[in-house]
Design a protein around this motif. Sequence first.
Motif, PDB file in Angstrom:
ATOM      1  N   LEU A   1       0.815  -1.217   0.000  1.00 52.10           N
ATOM      2  CA  LEU A   1       0.000   0.000   0.000  1.00 52.10           C
ATOM      3  C   LEU A   1       0.852   1.272   0.000  1.00 52.10           C
ATOM      4  O   LEU A   1       0.329   2.371   0.182  1.00 52.10           O
ATOM      5  CB  LEU A   1      -0.936   0.019   1.208  1.00 52.10           C
ATOM      6  CG  LEU A   1      -2.052  -1.033   1.192  1.00 52.10           C
ATOM      7  CD1 LEU A   1      -2.933  -0.906   2.434  1.00 52.10           C
ATOM      8  CD2 LEU A   1      -2.904  -0.913  -0.073  1.00 52.10           C
TER       9      LEU A   1
ATOM     10  N   ILE B   1       0.200   2.503   7.460  1.00 49.50           N
ATOM     11  CA  ILE B   1       0.715   1.254   6.891  1.00 49.50           C
ATOM     12  C   ILE B   1       2.070   0.858   7.472  1.00 49.50           C
ATOM     13  O   ILE B   1       2.760   0.002   6.917  1.00 49.50           O
ATOM     14  CB  ILE B   1       0.827   1.345   5.364  1.00 49.50           C
ATOM     15  CG1 ILE B   1       1.836   2.424   4.932  1.00 49.50           C
ATOM     16  CG2 ILE B   1      -0.531   1.621   4.732  1.00 49.50           C
ATOM     17  CD1 ILE B   1       2.226   2.339   3.469  1.00 49.50           C
TER      18      ILE B   1
ATOM     19  N   HIS C   1      -6.239  -6.863   1.346  1.00 49.93           N
ATOM     20  CA  HIS C   1      -5.190  -6.007   1.886  1.00 49.93           C
ATOM     21  C   HIS C   1      -5.479  -5.576   3.321  1.00 49.93           C
ATOM     22  O   HIS C   1      -4.566  -5.521   4.155  1.00 49.93           O
ATOM     23  CB  HIS C   1      -4.988  -4.786   0.977  1.00 49.93           C
ATOM     24  CG  HIS C   1      -4.177  -5.085  -0.243  1.00 49.93           C
ATOM     25  ND1 HIS C   1      -4.641  -5.879  -1.265  1.00 49.93           N
ATOM     26  CD2 HIS C   1      -2.921  -4.726  -0.599  1.00 49.93           C
ATOM     27  CE1 HIS C   1      -3.709  -5.985  -2.201  1.00 49.93           C
ATOM     28  NE2 HIS C   1      -2.664  -5.288  -1.826  1.00 49.93           N
TER      29      HIS C   1
ATOM     30  N   LEU D   1      -3.160  -6.284   7.047  1.00 49.68           N
ATOM     31  CA  LEU D   1      -2.614  -5.196   7.844  1.00 49.68           C
ATOM     32  C   LEU D   1      -2.431  -5.654   9.294  1.00 49.68           C
ATOM     33  O   LEU D   1      -3.163  -6.515   9.790  1.00 49.68           O
ATOM     34  CB  LEU D   1      -3.541  -3.978   7.809  1.00 49.68           C
ATOM     35  CG  LEU D   1      -3.596  -3.201   6.496  1.00 49.68           C
ATOM     36  CD1 LEU D   1      -4.731  -2.185   6.527  1.00 49.68           C
ATOM     37  CD2 LEU D   1      -2.273  -2.496   6.233  1.00 49.68           C
TER      38      LEU D   1
ATOM     39  N   SER E   1      -5.150  -0.168  12.515  1.00 50.59           N
ATOM     40  CA  SER E   1      -4.788   0.055  11.111  1.00 50.59           C
ATOM     41  C   SER E   1      -5.892  -0.417  10.179  1.00 50.59           C
ATOM     42  O   SER E   1      -6.194   0.231   9.178  1.00 50.59           O
ATOM     43  CB  SER E   1      -3.489  -0.672  10.785  1.00 50.59           C
ATOM     44  OG  SER E   1      -2.402  -0.085  11.486  1.00 50.59           O
TER      45      SER E   1
ATOM     46  N   VAL F   1      -7.611   2.384   7.790  1.00 51.29           N
ATOM     47  CA  VAL F   1      -7.480   2.245   6.343  1.00 51.29           C
ATOM     48  C   VAL F   1      -8.846   2.009   5.704  1.00 51.29           C
ATOM     49  O   VAL F   1      -9.175   2.591   4.660  1.00 51.29           O
ATOM     50  CB  VAL F   1      -6.498   1.108   5.988  1.00 51.29           C
ATOM     51  CG1 VAL F   1      -6.543   0.799   4.498  1.00 51.29           C
ATOM     52  CG2 VAL F   1      -5.081   1.496   6.401  1.00 51.29           C
TER      53      VAL F   1
END
Length: 437
Positions: free
Chosen positions: A48, A62, A384, A388, A393, A397
Motif C-alpha cells: 500500500l 501502513i 489487503h 494489515l 490500522s 485504512v
Amino acid sequence: MTAAAGGPMRVVIVGAGFGGLEAARALAGAPVQLTILDRQNHHLFQPLLYQVATAALSPGDIAWPVRTIFRRQQNVTVLMAEVTGVDVAARIVHADGVAFPYDILVLATGATHSYFGRDDWARFAPGLKTIEDARAIRRHLLLAFERAEMASDEVERQRLLTFVVVGGGPTGVELAGAMAELARQALKREFRRVDPRRARIVLIEAGPRLLATFPEELSDYAAASLGRMGVEVRTQARVTECDAAGVSIGDERIDASTTVWAAGVVASQAGEWVGAERDRAGRVVVGPDMSLPGRPEIFVVGDLVTMKDRNGKPVPGNAPAAKQMGRYVGRVIAARARKAAAPAPFAYRHHGDLATIGRRSAAVDMGGFRLKGLLGWWFWGIAHVYYLIGFRSRVVVSFEWLWSYLTFQRGARLITRSASAPTPEERRADATPAAGG
C-alpha cells in the motif's frame, strides 16, 4: 552464553520485513534467544506504499514500530542498527560497530530498485520501497500542481502536469491509476488557473503487455481500464534516457516534471556478506529447507531468494511468498532448538495475483478463479485490510478508503520540505546556468 555451553540457541534475524517478521513470530515460545536487526524502527506494509505516494493514506496507516509488534514476545530483542557485514567463519553479524554472535542467522533484507545498469537515473526517477520514497514522490506530485498554478507559460505548465511511470507491473499499474484519480477527481475543483484534469500520465512498459504474470485477459483489462482513466499506456517501449526534465524512448522525448521508477528490483547485498551463490539479480540460491548449501546455520527468505515452486515456476518476490518462507524457516529453527524432527522441504503455495487499477477497478487471478471490475476491487481491498497489522490500522485504512470512495477526497495531501530530497524541478533548476553566468 552460547548454545554449545548449554544456553538458548542464539538466532539473529536481519530485516523486519514480511519474511523476518513471520520467522520471528514462528519462534514464539521456542527455546531461543532471538535478536532482530533492522535499520528502520518500523515494519512497512509495502503493497500500500503507492497510496502514501498519491496522498490516499498517511505513513502511519501502513507502518508499525517493530518493538510494538513484539512487545509481548519475551524471547525477542529488537535493535535498530544497520548491518554492514557477516563473518561467516566466526558466526558474527557486524552492525553499527557492534558484533552480534549467532548460532542461526536469518537474512531477510529484501530487494531495492534496479535501473539495469543506469544507477545515475535514480536521482531523477525515484523508486517506491520506503516511506521516504513515498513522501518524496508525494511531494513531487503535489508541488507540480502548485507550480503549474503559478506558471504563465503554457508549454511549461503542460510539462509540469506531465507524470511518467516506468514499469507496467502491479506497482506501476497501481501508481498510474492512483495518479489519474488524484488529478481527475481529488484535485479537479481546487485550482483556479489550471485544470488538474489536463494532467498527462504516461505508463511505460518495455514488454508487450502490462501485468506480465497475469493472464492475458486481465492484462488487456488493466490496459483498457487505465485508458478510460486517461492514462497513456505505452507497451514495447524502453526508456533510453532519463534526466530531471523527463525521459526519452528512443528518438521520442517526453518532458515531465515527475518520473517514478517501477521497472525492476535487485536483491540487497546480503548475499555478498555470506559468499552465497546468486543469480544475475543478486538473489541467493538456497536448499530445500531455505538454508545456504553447505551452511545449514544460515537461512535466506523473501525477495532475497531465487527458487522454483513444485511446478517449476519461479517463486514470486511478493509479500505472501516472503511470509510463507519466514514462517517455514521459523518452524525449522524451532524444531532444531527442540531437537525435534525437521519439517518437510519448503513448498510454496501460490495464493494468486492482485492489482488495483483505481477506483472501482482491479484485476484478481486466483488460478482458475478470476475477478475484475468492482467485484475485483472489493476483493483486493478486503485482502489487503486483512493482512494489515493491528485492529487500529484495519479500521483507519477501511475508513479512509470508504471516505475517499464516497467523496473522491484524499486527506494526506501535505507538502513537507526536505533539504535532503530535492524534487526533479529543484534538480533541474540547479542544473540550469543563471542568466549572465
